[in-house]
Write an enzyme that holds these catalytic residues in place. Structure first.
Site, mmCIF file in Angstrom:
data_model
loop_
_atom_site.group_PDB
_atom_site.id
_atom_site.type_symbol
_atom_site.label_atom_id
_atom_site.label_comp_id
_atom_site.label_asym_id
_atom_site.label_seq_id
_atom_site.Cartn_x
_atom_site.Cartn_y
_atom_site.Cartn_z
ATOM 1 N N CYS A 8 39.567 46.214 -7.933
ATOM 2 C CA CYS A 8 39.778 45.272 -6.838
ATOM 3 C C CYS A 8 41.113 44.561 -7.013
ATOM 4 O O CYS A 8 42.146 45.185 -6.935
ATOM 5 C CB CYS A 8 38.587 44.309 -6.732
ATOM 6 N N HIS A 61 33.609 47.961 -7.113
ATOM 7 C CA HIS A 61 33.311 47.271 -8.374
ATOM 8 C C HIS A 61 32.243 48.000 -9.200
ATOM 9 O O HIS A 61 31.054 47.677 -9.074
ATOM 10 C CB HIS A 61 32.783 45.871 -8.080
ATOM 11 N N GLU A 77 31.508 47.543 -12.221
ATOM 12 C CA GLU A 77 30.855 46.596 -13.148
ATOM 13 C C GLU A 77 29.721 45.821 -12.479
ATOM 14 O O GLU A 77 28.932 45.179 -13.158
ATOM 15 C CB GLU A 77 31.899 45.645 -13.749
#
Lengths: 226, 77
Positions: free
Chosen positions: A89, A197, A199
């Site tokens: 990002c 994302h 994560e």
């Protein structure tokens, strides 16, 4: 040697903790938290992650100020030595602004901030970051960005495609990105930038765990004991 | 010395903000607007000894992203 990683925090980063937790949980390694003003990185790093957020309030252009911060000189030098670098990002925006990846991330074509889970296609599963996926696999990873509209000139895009450097593509149009590109690799294959994302998708409580394989790929590919 | 740096999107680069502004102008009833491109104006106050090469370098290294943007340097006074 245990897997050793660094997560860089800029003023305005907000996914740095999530990134550190994901790396710790999946690799079992040590994660150093590094501040943007640090001119040096910890020694012996296997992996550097630039997290999501709004570094420097997105002043001038998203990622522009962070790319010129002291720590980024060290990150660029490390990447050029072959250290593995992931930018997610805002981290992707920083990598393009720092010149480690080609292209630029512009304002979403639909103007609106996009925050939702999106289907992605794994375009290249031969990379250090994607080896634990299968080619063409559809995965679901969340995006949350205002400036995710990937732009590069046609010649650059052709080169990226020809060299297998498009790691992930949006399965559906999300933000106006050229050729629906969601993530790109550098020429050396040791730097990946992506808007989604991974994560935030590492356990069932997140709504899925499709992001795990990215970190598992890096761990396996670097062949460092966990 | 006052310097204005005009940063604009390159031709061919889609400008979502310009398009939204265009749409809003039409919504306000202004007709005959053919196109809108949004850019950025950066005003600098620099030492009189600042060279053209240094100003150019500032634009290339930070003020404009040449992947998507052009810049024009205007000395005001």
């Amino acid at each position: 040697m245990a897997f050793t990683a660094a997560v860089i925090t800029f003023p305005g980063s907000n996914c740095d903790r999530d990134m550190a937790v994901a790396i710790e949980q999946i690799t079992g390694g040590t994660v150093h938290r590094v501040w943007h003003g640090d001119a040096e990185l910890p020694s012996g790093l296997d992996f550097i992650a630039l997290p999501g957020g709004f570094s420097y309030g997105d002043y001038l252009r998203s990622g522009a100020m962070a790319a010129r911060s002291p720590v980024m000189q060290a990150v660029v030098a490390a990447a050029n030595r072959g250290v593995t670098v992931l930018g997610v990002c805002n981290g992707f925006q920083v990598l393009t602004e720092a010149g480690l990846l080609p292209g630029a991330l512009m304002r979403n074509a639909g103007i609106r901030f996009v925050c939702r889970d999106v289907p992605l296609v794994v375009e290249n599963n031969q990379s250090l970051f994607t080896a634990r996926y299968t080619a063409g696999q559809r995965i679901v990873i969340p995006v949350a960005h205002h400036d995710g509209n990937y732009f590069a000139d046609a010649e650059t895009l052709d080169r990226l495609e020809g060299e297998g450097r498009v790691a992930f593509r949006y399965a559906d149009q999300v933000n106006g990105s050229q050729r629906d590109i969601a993530g790109v690799l550098n020429a050396g294959g040791n730097v990946l930038g992506m808007m989604p994302h991974p994560e935030r998708m590492i356990e069932p409580a997140h709504g899925g765990s499709d992001g795990r394989a990215l970190f598992e790929s890096v761990l396996a590919g670097l062949n460092v004991a966990a | 010395m006052k310097v204005r740096v005009h940063v604009s999107l390159k031709n061919g680069v889609l400008d979502p903000q310009g398009r939204a502004i265009h749409h809003a102008l039409e919504g306000l009833g202004f007709s005959g607007v053919n196109d809108v491109r949004a850019g950025r104006l950066i005003e600098l106050d620099v030492a009189d000894s600042t060279t053209d090469a240094a100003l150019d370098d500032m634009c290339r290294k930070l003020l404009a992203n040449q992947v998507i943007e052009n810049f024009r340097i205007e000395k005001v006074a």
